[in-house]
Motif scaffolding. Structure first.
Motif, mmCIF file in Angstrom:
data_model
loop_
_atom_site.group_PDB
_atom_site.id
_atom_site.type_symbol
_atom_site.label_atom_id
_atom_site.label_comp_id
_atom_site.label_asym_id
_atom_site.label_seq_id
_atom_site.Cartn_x
_atom_site.Cartn_y
_atom_site.Cartn_z
ATOM 1 N N ASP A 150 0.799 -1.226 0.000
ATOM 2 C CA ASP A 150 0.000 0.000 0.000
ATOM 3 C C ASP A 150 0.832 1.276 0.000
ATOM 4 N N VAL A 151 1.995 1.235 0.610
ATOM 5 C CA VAL A 151 2.825 2.441 0.673
ATOM 6 C C VAL A 151 3.799 2.495 -0.498
ATOM 7 N N LEU A 152 4.472 1.392 -0.758
ATOM 8 C CA LEU A 152 5.527 1.369 -1.775
ATOM 9 C C LEU A 152 5.040 0.920 -3.145
ATOM 10 N N GLY A 153 3.890 0.296 -3.213
ATOM 11 C CA GLY A 153 3.301 -0.028 -4.504
ATOM 12 C C GLY A 153 3.845 -1.258 -5.193
ATOM 13 N N PHE A 154 4.502 -2.151 -4.465
ATOM 14 C CA PHE A 154 4.955 -3.400 -5.084
ATOM 15 C C PHE A 154 3.741 -4.281 -5.381
ATOM 16 N N HIS A 155 3.833 -5.066 -6.451
ATOM 17 C CA HIS A 155 2.764 -5.995 -6.810
ATOM 18 C C HIS A 155 2.749 -7.174 -5.846
ATOM 19 N N ALA A 156 1.602 -7.813 -5.750
ATOM 20 C CA ALA A 156 1.456 -8.935 -4.823
ATOM 21 C C ALA A 156 2.480 -10.031 -5.108
ATOM 22 N N GLY A 157 2.736 -10.301 -6.390
ATOM 23 C CA GLY A 157 3.722 -11.327 -6.734
ATOM 24 C C GLY A 157 5.124 -10.950 -6.271
ATOM 25 N N GLU A 158 5.468 -9.679 -6.399
ATOM 26 C CA GLU A 158 6.783 -9.226 -5.938
ATOM 27 C C GLU A 158 6.911 -9.381 -4.427
ATOM 28 N N VAL A 159 5.843 -9.013 -3.709
ATOM 29 C CA VAL A 159 5.871 -9.123 -2.252
ATOM 30 C C VAL A 159 5.968 -10.583 -1.832
ATOM 31 N N ALA A 160 5.234 -11.441 -2.509
ATOM 32 C CA ALA A 160 5.295 -12.871 -2.193
ATOM 33 C C ALA A 160 6.712 -13.408 -2.376
#
Length: 321
Positions: A150-160
Motif C-alpha cells: 500500500d505504501v511502496l506499490g509493489f505488486h502482490a507477486g513481488e511481495v510474495a
C-alpha cells in the motif's frame, strides 16, 4: 554491477546510494525507531555487499535491496530486544494518573530534514506518527505486506517473492493489516490537519509556542481538542482528554519549568526542540515535542527524549539570551 562484484566499493555505493534514504524510511516504518532503522539499514547494505554474487538480476537492484531490508526488519521485530520503558523522570513534577500505560515505548520521530533525495514515498499520511504507531501493533508479516503493497506499490507477486510466500497469503495478510491499521487511526470524519507550512498551520503553531513558552495554561488548553492525546515514549504514560491533559500541563508549569522552543519538523508534522531555562541563562535540551493537528486545534502531542535532538540538527543547549 560488474565492478561492484569485483570488490569495488565505490561502484557498490553507486548502485545503492540512490536507494539509501527510501530504504531507511522503509526500515523506520517497520520498526518505529529511527535508531533501529539506521542499524537495520547498515545490516542491509552489509548483507547486500556480501551477497552481490548471488544477485541474479531477475528483479531490479531496488527490489532486491527491499527484500533484504524487509527481512532484516522482520528479524528485528521478532527479536525480544526492543527498547524498554523507563520510569517517570521529570524532577519536581508529580504526574496525574495516566489514562493508560502505552506499549509502543520504542517509538522515535522521523527527521523531515534528513539529507538526501526526496522520495515519492514520503507522503505525509504514510510517515505520520499515528500511522507508524499503528504499524507497530500489527504482527511483523502484516506490517511488511501493508508497507510493501500500500505504501511502496509493489505488486502482490513481488511481495510474495520477497517474503518467500504465496500471493494468496499476501492478499490475506494485507486484508487483516488494513483492518488493524484502520482501528488505530483517527476516524474518517476527523478534521484534517492544515497543509504543511500553510498560514493555517503557522497560526496554530505560533499560538502553541506563545502559550507553552509563557506557561499560559488557559491559552494552551484552548488549543486542544476534546479528545487530545499526550504520550512520551519511552515513558509509558498516556493521557487522553482535555481535562487530564490540562492537569498534566498544569503540573509542569506549577513546578516552575519554563521552556524555549526551537522549530523543527518530524513525520511531516510541526515539532519543537524543548529547552529548559536555567538560572544561569542557558537553556538545556530536554526533549522534542511533535504536534498532531486537526483543523485549528491540537489533537495529539508526543514528547520524545533529548537523545533525538542531534538527528534533527538541534543543539544540546541554547546560550543565554
Amino acid at each position: 554491477m560488474t565492478r561492484a562484484r569485483t570488490g569495488d566499493g565505490d561502484a557498490f555505493r553507486e548502485l545503492t546510494e540512490p536507494h539509501r534514504r527510501e530504504l531507511l524510511l522503509h526500515c523506520y516504518r517497520m520498526l518505529g525507531s529511527f535508531q533501529d532503522a539506521e542499524d537495520a539499514l547498515q545490516d542491509t547494505l552489509l548483507d547486500a555487499w556480501r551477497g552481490l554474487d548471488g544477485f541474479e538480476e531477475r528483479a531490479s537492484i531496488r527490489t532486491w535491496l527491499y527484500r533484504i531490508a524487509t527481512n532484516r526488519c522482520l528479524n528485528a521485530r521478532r527479536a525480544a530486544s526492543r527498547r524498554p520503558a523507563v520510569e517517570w523522570n521529570v524532577p519536581d513534577v508529580e504526574p496525574p494518573e495516566p489514562t493508560r500505560i502505552g506499549e509502543i515505548v520504542w517509538l522515535e520521530p522521523w527527521p523531515d530534514a534528513l539529507p538526501g533525495p526526496e522520495s515519492r514515498y514520503e507522503r505525509t499520511e504514510s510517515i505520520s506518527l499515528a500511522f507508524v504507531t499503528a504499524l507497530q501493533v500489527l504482527p511483523p508479516r502484516q506490517v511488511a505486506v501493508l508497507v510493501l503493497r500500500d505504501v511502496l506499490g509493489f505488486h502482490a507477486g513481488e511481495v510474495a517473492a520477497m517474503l518467500g510466500t504465496t500471493v494468496e497469503s499476501v492478499t490475506s495478510a494485507l486484508k487483516r493489516a488494513r483492518a488493524g491499521v484502520a482501528r488505530r487511526l483517527p476516524p474518517p470524519d476527523q478534521e484534517a490537519p492544515p497543509a504543511p507550512g500553510s498560514p493555517a498551520e503557522d497560526a496554530v503553531v505560533t499560538s502553541f509556542v506563545r502559550a507553552w513558552e509563557c506557561a499560559d495554561l488557559d491559552a494552551l488548553v484552548g488549543l486542544l481538542t476534546d479528545d487530545v492525546f499526550l504520550s512520551m515514549p519511552p515513558m509509558p504514560f498516556e493521557y487522553e482528554g482535555r481535562d487530564v491533559a490540562a492537569r498534566f500541563c498544569a503540573g509542569i508549569f506549577r513546578a516552575g519549568r519554563r521552556f524555549d522552543l526551537v522549530p523543527a519538523r518530524a513525520n511531516g508534522q510541526p515539532a519543537f526542540g524543548a529547552y529548559l531555562r536555567t538560572r544561569d541563562g542557558v537553556s538545556h535540551g530536554t526533549g522534542l515535542y511533535v504536534l498532531t493537528l486537526a483543523g485549528d486545534r491540537i489533537r495529539a502531542m508526543t514528547r520524545f527524549e533529548n537523545t533525538v535532538l542531534p538527528s534533527f540538527g538541534l543543539p544540546r543547549s541554547l546560550p543565554s539570551r
